[in-house]
Write a protein that holds these residues in place. Structure first.
Motif, PDB file in Angstrom:
ATOM      1  N   SER A   1       3.885  -3.244   0.798  1.00 50.30           N
ATOM      2  CA  SER A   1       3.546  -2.948  -0.589  1.00 50.30           C
ATOM      3  C   SER A   1       4.121  -3.940  -1.597  1.00 50.30           C
ATOM      4  O   SER A   1       5.254  -4.395  -1.465  1.00 50.30           O
ATOM      5  CB  SER A   1       4.088  -1.544  -0.900  1.00 50.30           C
TER       6      SER A   1
ATOM      7  N   ASP B   1      -1.178  -0.479   4.993  1.00 54.79           N
ATOM      8  CA  ASP B   1      -1.535  -1.473   3.967  1.00 54.79           C
ATOM      9  C   ASP B   1      -1.837  -0.736   2.663  1.00 54.79           C
ATOM     10  O   ASP B   1      -2.555   0.266   2.664  1.00 54.79           O
ATOM     11  CB  ASP B   1      -2.786  -2.244   4.424  1.00 54.79           C
TER      12      ASP B   1
ATOM     13  N   LYS C   1      -0.355  -8.833   1.600  1.00 58.68           N
ATOM     14  CA  LYS C   1      -0.067  -7.478   2.120  1.00 58.68           C
ATOM     15  C   LYS C   1      -0.971  -7.190   3.328  1.00 58.68           C
ATOM     16  O   LYS C   1      -0.496  -6.804   4.389  1.00 58.68           O
ATOM     17  CB  LYS C   1      -0.320  -6.412   1.034  1.00 58.68           C
TER      18      LYS C   1
END
Ligand SMILES: Nc1ncnc2c1ncn2[C@@H]1O[C@H](COP(=O)(O)OP(=O)(O)OP(=O)(O)O)[C@@H](O)[C@H]1O
Ligand SMILES: [Mg+2]
Length: 304
Positions: free
Chosen positions: A64, A179, A72
């Motif tokens: 994050s 994710d 990311k």
């Protein structure tokens, strides 16, 4: 003998012969906290043995940073693939409505967390798909996920939804990687609450560095309230050592985050874009490329 992590209270069984020494240094598999266990005669052990042993849940890692485009999704995919290559059972969760992770793994129009919450599937496991790579599964995202924000954001305790659903399948995986989108909202908060580790990818750019400090602030608030066990580590991504300003920012990140920064640095590598085009993790597209080796090294740093 049963021992309990001082920090997250997870319980482990350890072989009695390991306690030949008066004390043993251990590291918690769940929250990475290091502490010392004393041999059985120690008074604290009787206290520890009173408690029931719970399953050793897998390590849940949220990736994050509210700054966009800092790798990311690339990190979720390639770290997950590297862990899977090491023989770890890995579940990737695409918790971004953009569905980039889902697309990079070659899936379209699949079930997602939307069906998990709205009854389209009986349980979260039914929405998980196996990828073509050994040990690597995916809970995909879809555009319908956008509807969840509106439906659940005002609901009391909405931030526990993922954590609670995940607990029913967590035993099947060694690592769960989530994710998240480039903003702090419904999906990111759910991921941060479910996680026992947050990886904050950051490029060596001024604004990306600010994104790191913002997510650190949020995690510190979570630590004091909802999720006391969460550990946060910064990962430098897309680093170009020939660029002087990147070098300056990299040094600044090292000074600021010290032990909370991964030793592994992910460099800029043209092979990464190519691997995305063919919808493959870099370790399968260009195994010997620098970025592939760096993600393998990162996996070892996490496991080790
Ligand atoms: N090591 C690398 N070398 C070169 N390019 C990279 C590397 N890592 C990521 N990229 C590229 O950077 C871009 C952004 O990566 P990615 O989509 O993973 O970022 P993100 O943080 O998930 O973005 P978003 O915030 O939009 O979700 C992509 O085009 C990707 O191919
Ligand atoms: Mg992304």
């Amino acid at each position: 003998m049963i021992i309990t992590c001082e920090k997250c209270r997870t319980k482990y069984k350890i072989a009695d012969d390991l306690l030949g020494k008066p004390e043993l240094k251990v590291r918690c598999h769940k929250c990475s906290h290091r502490f010392i266990v004393y041999r059985a005669a120690h008074a604290e052990d009787s206290f520890l043995l009173q408690d029931e042993v719970h399953p050793d849940y897998s390590r849940v890692i949220a990736i994050s940073n509210q700054k966009g485009g800092v790798a990311k999704t690339t990190t979720t995919l390639n770290l997950g693939a590297a862990l899977a290559k090491m023989g770890k059972r890995v579940l990737l969760i695409d918790f971004d409505v953009q569905a980039n992770l889902t697309i990079l793994l070659g899936f379209r129009k699949t079930r997602s967390f939307y069906e998990v919450l709205t009854g389209g599937v009986k349980n979260i496991g039914e929405a998980v798909v196996k990828t073509k790579y050994a040990n690597l599964s995916l809970l995909p995202s879809s555009s319908k996920m956008a509807l969840l924000k509106k439906k659940y954001l005002s609901q009391h305790n909405f931030e526990y939804l993922l954590r609670d659903k995940l607990r029913t399948i967590q035993d099947s995986y060694d690592h769960v990687l989530i994710d998240t989108p480039p903003s702090i909202e419904f999906f990111t908060l759910n991921a941060l609450v479910a996680a026992n580790m947050v990886i904050v990818p950051s490029t060596c750019e001024y604004l990306s560095m600010h994104g790191v400090s913002q997510i650190h602030d949020i995690i510190n608030v979570l630590k004091k309230s909802i999720n006391q066990e969460v550990e946060c580590k910064v990962l430098i991504t897309m680093y170009d050592e020939r660029n002087t300003s990147e070098k300056v920012i990299c040094d600044k990140l090292r000074q600021t985050y010290r032990d909370n920064l991964f030793r592994t640095v992910i460099g800029k590598d043209d092979k990464m874009q190519e691997s995305h085009i063919v919808n493959a993790p870099i370790s399968h597209y260009a195994e010997k490329s620098s970025a592939s080796l760096q993600y393998m090294q990162l996996a070892q740093e996490i496991v080790g």
